[in-house]
Design a protein around this motif. Structure first.
Motif, mmCIF file in Angstrom:
data_model
loop_
_atom_site.group_PDB
_atom_site.id
_atom_site.type_symbol
_atom_site.label_atom_id
_atom_site.label_comp_id
_atom_site.label_asym_id
_atom_site.label_seq_id
_atom_site.Cartn_x
_atom_site.Cartn_y
_atom_site.Cartn_z
ATOM 1 N N TYR A 93 2.818 15.396 -9.176
ATOM 2 C CA TYR A 93 3.731 14.310 -8.847
ATOM 3 C C TYR A 93 4.326 14.459 -7.457
ATOM 4 C CZ TYR A 93 3.605 13.423 -13.902
ATOM 5 O OH TYR A 93 3.217 13.179 -15.191
ATOM 6 N N THR A 94 4.637 15.682 -7.048
ATOM 7 C CA THR A 94 5.346 15.856 -5.775
ATOM 8 C C THR A 94 4.421 16.134 -4.598
ATOM 9 O OG1 THR A 94 5.680 18.231 -6.142
ATOM 10 C CG2 THR A 94 7.381 16.733 -6.971
ATOM 11 N N SER A 97 -0.270 13.569 -5.592
ATOM 12 C CA SER A 97 -0.517 12.203 -6.073
ATOM 13 C C SER A 97 -0.622 11.238 -4.894
ATOM 14 C CB SER A 97 0.589 11.754 -7.028
ATOM 15 O OG SER A 97 1.859 11.838 -6.421
ATOM 16 N N TRP A 102 -0.541 6.585 -8.972
ATOM 17 C CA TRP A 102 0.597 5.941 -9.623
ATOM 18 C C TRP A 102 0.237 4.553 -10.136
ATOM 19 C CZ3 TRP A 102 4.428 8.819 -11.167
ATOM 20 C CH2 TRP A 102 4.662 10.032 -10.508
ATOM 21 N N GLY A 126 8.429 9.784 -13.057
ATOM 22 C CA GLY A 126 8.116 11.200 -12.927
ATOM 23 C C GLY A 126 8.877 11.971 -13.975
ATOM 24 N N HIS A 131 11.743 16.095 -11.397
ATOM 25 C CA HIS A 131 11.113 15.814 -10.110
ATOM 26 C C HIS A 131 10.640 14.353 -10.125
ATOM 27 C CE1 HIS A 131 8.437 18.288 -12.745
ATOM 28 N NE2 HIS A 131 7.659 17.231 -12.649
ATOM 29 N N TYR A 132 11.319 13.535 -9.338
ATOM 30 C CA TYR A 132 11.087 12.103 -9.345
ATOM 31 C C TYR A 132 10.450 11.667 -8.031
ATOM 32 C CZ TYR A 132 13.966 12.484 -13.436
ATOM 33 O OH TYR A 132 14.440 12.859 -14.656
ATOM 34 N N ARG A 133 9.558 10.659 -8.130
ATOM 35 C CA ARG A 133 8.809 10.224 -6.943
ATOM 36 C C ARG A 133 9.604 9.141 -6.216
ATOM 37 N NH1 ARG A 133 4.197 12.591 -4.216
ATOM 38 N NH2 ARG A 133 5.101 11.904 -2.247
ATOM 39 N N ASP A 135 10.674 9.615 -2.863
ATOM 40 C CA ASP A 135 10.715 9.906 -1.430
ATOM 41 C C ASP A 135 10.558 8.623 -0.624
ATOM 42 O OD1 ASP A 135 8.145 9.989 -2.677
ATOM 43 O OD2 ASP A 135 7.276 10.679 -0.795
ATOM 44 N N ALA A 139 5.759 4.367 -4.898
ATOM 45 C CA ALA A 139 5.372 4.619 -6.288
ATOM 46 C C ALA A 139 6.110 3.682 -7.233
ATOM 47 C CB ALA A 139 5.645 6.075 -6.651
ATOM 48 N N TYR A 169 7.932 17.843 -0.579
ATOM 49 C CA TYR A 169 6.957 16.890 -1.107
ATOM 50 C C TYR A 169 5.791 16.787 -0.128
ATOM 51 C CZ TYR A 169 9.778 14.808 -4.896
ATOM 52 O OH TYR A 169 10.489 14.595 -6.045
ATOM 53 N N LEU A 172 2.527 10.380 0.083
ATOM 54 C CA LEU A 172 1.541 9.782 -0.811
ATOM 55 C C LEU A 172 0.193 9.569 -0.142
ATOM 56 C CD1 LEU A 172 3.644 7.189 -2.852
ATOM 57 C CD2 LEU A 172 2.565 9.262 -3.709
#
Length: 460
Positions: A93-94, A97, A102, A126, A131-133, A135, A139, A169, A172
């Motif tokens: 995910y971080t 991906s 996504w 996420g 850990h959430y996408r 940034d 996504a 991170y 993407l």
């Protein structure tokens, strides 16, 4: 505009009287239900488009109050090694991906939910270990676009990683490393909130999420965590957002109240091994609890869902999907919920089929503040409707529909799904290119696993 009429059906309304109506007629026009009642009480207008409901059980669209974007592709990794799976999720995910990952995952999870009768779901962008996408908005934008394509509703939970910051991170497009701060993530959350704020109409809404902190963590880092909480609540109030958290236990709800992040706009997942102070804080604040009976946290601890309901706390049901041992089949999770608490109390009547149906319909709608629009079959409410084909050996004889749905049905029994008045699936057929969705999902996971050197996790 054509009036649609579902006729000759068994309707589980989940209305204020919790009526179950045999030989019912349900009318809907545009995106709203206009009539629900016995066939001899509801006149079908001339020219109405009829949907035959004989041998069907018709109920409100199911609501899954807690699940994870990303996990639909990664669910099988690790062969039962939970630590390896969590680490793989974080790596992919971080840092591993792409936009295509996504998008493919959102389409796959959306298709699974649609075919399981889930018309509304809260999806964390996420997660697994905070850990959430977020940034950038990309996504989240892709997930919302996929939701609209599938034709269901998603409340996308976007938010903030666990301290300490900054976080490392990979962009993407995989071209550069990214150093992500708390302030960066908060700003992206605000941008997503501005872009996707119409859950009832467009099918996409945004809520805010931040980590659950334990009393020990706050004692050691009080000023920093309190500052983060204030900033998150300022963002929530600015955009009128709901707030959710993933993983409450052992004093953390009482602490959340003290930190000022609890209110009727909050719904809190897992919530196992709660203290009496936790339960009282949930009651005082008006927050909802999301029970995930099939999740690992419910193996390691217990959510006191019946006790909370007896106190007057609103309790919803979540799949916590996808994961190595569970998917989006809310019928499975209803049955699991019944057995979970009956075994604890050694009492086969401690929870009943109606209780768990409430938790994934009208009480789940209340958790997201939309009980006036979703969660039951009533005139004026959104035409989010699911029809189950009961002409099957495991659903026969045709009696006791509440028990049939909560204890014997499964996702494959869903025949027809209507969302916002649009027939999104009929006789298990959709207008989507399902083969393309499946093929893209397989391809994107294979490529992500290779990028992250995780091919060893294919082993059984």
């Amino acid at each position: 505009m054509t009036v649609h009429a579902i006729t000759n059906t068994t309707a589980i309304t989940m209305d204020s009287d919790r009526r179950v109506i045999e030989n019912a007629t349900i009318l809907f026009e545009k995106d709203r239900i206009t009539a629900v009642g016995l066939a001899d009480e509801v006149a079908v207008p001339a020219g109405a488009e009829r949907i035959e409901g004989a041998d069907m059980i018709t109920l409100p669209g199911l609501i899954d109050s807690h699940a994870h974007a990303g996990h639909g592709l990664t669910r099988n990794l690790g062969g039962g090694d939970g630590d390896a799976w969590f680490q793989a999720c974080e790596d992919i995910y971080t840092r591993g991906s792409t936009p295509e990952f996504w998008q493919a995952e959102a389409r796959l999870s959306g298709l699974e939910r649609l075919k399981a009768g889930i018309t509304t779901c809260t999806m964390l962008l996420g997660g697994g270990a905070d850990h959430y996408r977020t940034d950038t908005t990309e996504a989240g934008d892709l997930h919302c676009a996929a939701t609209r394509e599938i034709g269901i509703r998603t409340m996308l939970a976007v938010g903030l990683n666990r301290r300490p910051f900054p976080k490392a991170y990979r962009s993407l497009d995989l071209s550069r490393d990214v150093t992500l701060t708390f302030e960066d993530q908060l700003a992206v959350c605000g941008q997503l909130a501005e872009a996707h704020g119409d859950l009832l109409g467009e099918g996409t809404g945004i809520c805010l999420i931040m980590p659950v902190y334990s009393p020990d963590e706050v004692a050691q880092n009080s000023d920093e965590i309190r500052q983060m909480c204030r900033a998150a609540m300022d963002m929530r109030e600015k955009h009128g957002l709901l707030f959710t958290q993933d993983g409450h236990r052992e004093g953390s709800i009482a602490l959340a109240e003290e930190l000022g992040i609890l209110g009727p706009w909050a719904y809190l997942s897992h919530s196992v091994d709660l203290t009496l102070e936790d339960m009282a804080a949930a009651k005082r604040s008006g927050a909802s609890i999301v029970h995930n009976p099939s999740a690992i946290m419910s193996v390691l601890g217990r959510c006191p869902a019946p006790e909370l309901r007896d106190m007057g706390v609103n309790v919803a049901l979540g799949s916590d999907a996808a994961a190595p041992d569970r998917g989006y089949d809310m019928f499975r999770h209803m049955a699991q919920c019944l057995h979970y608490h009956r075994r604890h109390f050694r009492d086969p009547e401690v929870m009943m089929p109606l209780d768990v149906l409430e938790m994934c319909t009208i009480h789940a709608a209340k958790a997201i503040g939309l009980e006036d629009d979703l969660g039951s079959l009533e005139p004026g409410k959104k035409a989010d409707i699911v029809m189950l084909d009961r002409r099957k050996p495991h659903l026969y004889p045709p009696m006791m529909p509440l028990t049939t749905v909560a204890q014997f049905a499964n996702a494959a029994d869903v025949d027809t799904v209507i969302v916002n008045g649009d027939i999104r699936m009929r006789h298990r057929k959709t207008d989507l290119d399902e083969d393309a969705i499946l093929d893209a999902a397989a391809r994107e996971l294979q490529e992500a696993v290779a990028r992250c050197s995780l091919t060893h996790l294919w082993a059984e």
